[in-house]
Design an enzyme around this catalytic site. Structure first.
Site, PDB file in Angstrom:
ATOM      1  N   GLY A  46       0.740  -1.437  -0.054  1.00  0.00           N
ATOM      2  CA  GLY A  46      -0.077  -0.119  -0.028  1.00  0.00           C
ATOM      3  C   GLY A  46       0.763   1.271  -0.037  1.00  0.00           C
ATOM      4  O   GLY A  46       0.298   2.456  -0.426  1.00  0.00           O
ATOM      5  N   GLU A 101       3.820   4.116   6.200  1.00  0.00           N
ATOM      6  CA  GLU A 101       2.444   3.307   6.072  1.00  0.00           C
ATOM      7  C   GLU A 101       1.684   4.148   5.111  1.00  0.00           C
ATOM      8  O   GLU A 101       1.503   5.302   5.221  1.00  0.00           O
ATOM      9  CB  GLU A 101       1.899   3.078   7.330  1.00  0.00           C
ATOM     10  CG  GLU A 101       2.158   1.590   8.069  1.00  0.00           C
ATOM     11  CD  GLU A 101       1.337   0.632   7.202  1.00  0.00           C
ATOM     12  OE1 GLU A 101       0.999   0.785   6.184  1.00  0.00           O
ATOM     13  OE2 GLU A 101       1.326  -0.400   8.026  1.00  0.00           O
ATOM     14  N   ASP A 102       0.715   3.480   4.667  1.00  0.00           N
ATOM     15  CA  ASP A 102      -0.202   4.006   3.803  1.00  0.00           C
ATOM     16  C   ASP A 102      -1.367   4.506   4.720  1.00  0.00           C
ATOM     17  O   ASP A 102      -1.926   5.534   4.574  1.00  0.00           O
ATOM     18  CB  ASP A 102      -1.057   3.005   2.583  1.00  0.00           C
ATOM     19  CG  ASP A 102      -1.357   1.856   3.045  1.00  0.00           C
ATOM     20  OD1 ASP A 102      -0.852   1.409   4.348  1.00  0.00           O
ATOM     21  OD2 ASP A 102      -1.896   0.876   2.369  1.00  0.00           O
ATOM     22  N   ASP A 105      -5.431   1.493  10.411  1.00  0.00           N
ATOM     23  CA  ASP A 105      -6.816   1.277  10.668  1.00  0.00           C
ATOM     24  C   ASP A 105      -6.757   0.964  12.208  1.00  0.00           C
ATOM     25  O   ASP A 105      -6.861   1.494  13.155  1.00  0.00           O
ATOM     26  CB  ASP A 105      -7.280   0.208   9.406  1.00  0.00           C
ATOM     27  CG  ASP A 105      -8.648  -0.030   9.650  1.00  0.00           C
ATOM     28  OD1 ASP A 105      -9.455   0.591  10.621  1.00  0.00           O
ATOM     29  OD2 ASP A 105      -9.134  -0.856   8.654  1.00  0.00           O
ATOM     30  N   PHE A 154     -13.933   2.775   4.240  1.00  0.00           N
ATOM     31  CA  PHE A 154     -12.950   2.091   3.455  1.00  0.00           C
ATOM     32  C   PHE A 154     -12.618   2.892   2.263  1.00  0.00           C
ATOM     33  O   PHE A 154     -13.424   3.306   1.415  1.00  0.00           O
ATOM     34  CB  PHE A 154     -13.426   0.721   2.987  1.00  0.00           C
ATOM     35  CG  PHE A 154     -12.543  -0.374   2.622  1.00  0.00           C
ATOM     36  CD1 PHE A 154     -11.645  -0.908   3.696  1.00  0.00           C
ATOM     37  CD2 PHE A 154     -12.044  -0.308   1.475  1.00  0.00           C
ATOM     38  CE1 PHE A 154     -10.755  -1.703   3.504  1.00  0.00           C
ATOM     39  CE2 PHE A 154     -10.862  -1.187   0.917  1.00  0.00           C
ATOM     40  CZ  PHE A 154     -10.401  -1.814   1.839  1.00  0.00           C
ATOM     41  N   VAL A 155     -11.175   3.268   2.194  1.00  0.00           N
ATOM     42  CA  VAL A 155     -10.873   4.097   1.099  1.00  0.00           C
ATOM     43  C   VAL A 155      -9.802   3.283   0.136  1.00  0.00           C
ATOM     44  O   VAL A 155      -9.221   2.450   0.631  1.00  0.00           O
ATOM     45  CB  VAL A 155      -9.988   5.330   1.638  1.00  0.00           C
ATOM     46  CG1 VAL A 155     -11.132   6.360   2.231  1.00  0.00           C
ATOM     47  CG2 VAL A 155      -8.964   4.985   2.614  1.00  0.00           C
ATOM     48  N   ASP A 161      -5.893  -0.477  -1.960  1.00  0.00           N
ATOM     49  CA  ASP A 161      -6.447  -1.313  -2.649  1.00  0.00           C
ATOM     50  C   ASP A 161      -7.760  -1.905  -1.997  1.00  0.00           C
ATOM     51  O   ASP A 161      -7.918  -1.927  -0.667  1.00  0.00           O
ATOM     52  CB  ASP A 161      -5.823  -2.459  -3.280  1.00  0.00           C
ATOM     53  CG  ASP A 161      -5.614  -3.497  -1.912  1.00  0.00           C
ATOM     54  OD1 ASP A 161      -5.196  -3.189  -1.015  1.00  0.00           O
ATOM     55  OD2 ASP A 161      -5.762  -4.628  -2.185  1.00  0.00           O
ATOM     56  N   ARG A 167      -5.320   0.787  -6.787  1.00  0.00           N
ATOM     57  CA  ARG A 167      -4.018   1.230  -6.588  1.00  0.00           C
ATOM     58  C   ARG A 167      -3.669   2.309  -7.200  1.00  0.00           C
ATOM     59  O   ARG A 167      -2.894   3.381  -6.712  1.00  0.00           O
ATOM     60  CB  ARG A 167      -2.995   0.007  -6.389  1.00  0.00           C
ATOM     61  CG  ARG A 167      -3.331  -0.907  -5.356  1.00  0.00           C
ATOM     62  CD  ARG A 167      -1.870  -1.490  -5.070  1.00  0.00           C
ATOM     63  NE  ARG A 167      -2.017  -2.878  -4.413  1.00  0.00           N
ATOM     64  CZ  ARG A 167      -2.464  -3.221  -3.070  1.00  0.00           C
ATOM     65  NH1 ARG A 167      -2.178  -2.148  -2.355  1.00  0.00           N
ATOM     66  NH2 ARG A 167      -2.316  -4.220  -2.341  1.00  0.00           N
TER      67      ARG A 167
HETATM   68  P1  IMP Z   1      -4.192  -2.202  10.553  1.00  0.00           P
HETATM   69  O1  IMP Z   1      -3.542  -3.226  10.762  1.00  0.00           O
HETATM   70  O2  IMP Z   1      -5.866  -2.531  10.747  1.00  0.00           O
HETATM   71  O3  IMP Z   1      -3.944  -0.764  11.096  1.00  0.00           O
HETATM   72  O4  IMP Z   1      -4.398  -2.330   8.817  1.00  0.00           O
HETATM   73  C1  IMP Z   1      -3.345  -1.744   8.100  1.00  0.00           C
HETATM   74  C2  IMP Z   1      -3.253  -2.138   6.710  1.00  0.00           C
HETATM   75  O5  IMP Z   1      -4.632  -2.374   6.195  1.00  0.00           O
HETATM   76  C3  IMP Z   1      -2.869  -0.952   5.860  1.00  0.00           C
HETATM   77  O6  IMP Z   1      -1.565  -0.774   5.767  1.00  0.00           O
HETATM   78  C4  IMP Z   1      -3.785  -1.175   4.580  1.00  0.00           C
HETATM   79  O7  IMP Z   1      -3.051  -1.958   3.595  1.00  0.00           O
HETATM   80  C5  IMP Z   1      -4.746  -1.874   5.000  1.00  0.00           C
HETATM   81  N1  IMP Z   1      -6.017  -1.088   4.990  1.00  0.00           N
HETATM   82  C6  IMP Z   1      -6.692  -0.580   6.321  1.00  0.00           C
HETATM   83  N2  IMP Z   1      -7.693   0.133   5.815  1.00  0.00           N
HETATM   84  C7  IMP Z   1      -7.831   0.291   4.740  1.00  0.00           C
HETATM   85  C8  IMP Z   1      -8.599   0.927   3.512  1.00  0.00           C
HETATM   86  O8  IMP Z   1      -9.482   1.782   4.264  1.00  0.00           O
HETATM   87  N3  IMP Z   1      -8.449   0.725   2.535  1.00  0.00           N
HETATM   88  C9  IMP Z   1      -7.681   0.030   2.008  1.00  0.00           C
HETATM   89  N4  IMP Z   1      -6.637  -0.675   2.369  1.00  0.00           N
HETATM   90  C10 IMP Z   1      -6.701  -0.394   4.170  1.00  0.00           C
HETATM   91 MG    MG Z   2      -0.529  -1.518   4.263  1.00  0.00          MG
END
Ligand code: IMP
Ligand code: MG
Length: 179
Positions: A46, A101-102, A105, A154-155, A161, A167
């Site tokens: 991402g 990081e992108d 979440d 969700f973006v 993606d 992407r």
């Molecule tokens: P986390 O571990 O829940 O913080 O999620 C982190 C990873 O989940 C990010 O690096 C993204 O690759 C993916 N992710 C989380 N939310 C989104 C979203 O809204 N759109 C797309 N990818 C997401």
């Molecule tokens: Mg990611």
């Protein structure tokens, strides 16, 4: 008769807004890391577009490497299990590390990365994320540099993606399912 569900994309953060914000983040990093020769570590997949744009605004000496973590698969919600798919190729002991990081979440991925990196005794460790979801639940520490705080939507686009699609979009968009 059932109609096929069509995803609908709505612009959320424009290309122009992203680029202006990245300039500001880079200016701050240029000041904070002067003479520190940091290693930027992009989290694949991402962050690849964000890192590419951010790094071209970095004017100080720096290095780049990547980590790849398990993804969401084709789901919008994390499985809760994070695993490492690609490790680093560089030595990080006594180096200044900046994780790119992108999006943060749930926070599970960055918690995992923090533990992983700290085992190798870096001189310092900070996190940059383009997007930060406000309703975060599992994060155990503070993210140092945040591009945009966003609602719990969700973006996609700008590297992010859904099931590996979108992407390539230049702006960040919200993905909604419509019938
Ligand atoms: P986390 O571990 O829940 O913080 O999620 C982190 C990873 O989940 C990010 O690096 C993204 O690759 C993916 N992710 C989380 N939310 C989104 C979203 O809204 N759109 C797309 N990818 C997401
Ligand atoms: Mg990611």
């Amino acid at each position: 008769m059932s109609k096929k569900t069509q995803p609908k994309l709505k612009e959320y953060i424009s290309e122009d807004k992203i680029s202006k914000r990245i300039n500001k983040l880079a200016n701050k990093l240029n000041k904070d890391y002067r003479d520190k020769n940091p290693i930027f570590i992009g989290i694949l997949n991402g962050s690849f577009i964000f890192l590419a744009d951010l790094i071209r605004e970095i004017k100080i000496d720096c290095e780049i490497d990547f980590l790849k973590l398990s993804s969401y698969g084709d789901e919008k919600i994390s499985s809760g299990n994070v695993t490492l798919l690609k490790d680093l190729n560089c030595e990080i002991e006594n180096r200044h590390i900046i994780i790119v990081e992108d999006i943060v979440d749930s926070g599970l991925s960055v918690n995992f990365i923090k533990n992983l990196i700290e085992e190798h005794k870096p001189a310092s460790l900070r996190f940059v994320t383009l997007l930060f979801k406000k309703d975060i639940s599992k994060l155990t520490f503070k993210i140092d540099y945040i591009g945009f705080k966003i609602d719990n939507k969700f973006v996609v686009g700008y590297g992010l993606d859904f099931a590996q699609k979108y992407r390539n979009l230049k702006a960040i968009k919200v993905l909604k399912s419509t019938n």
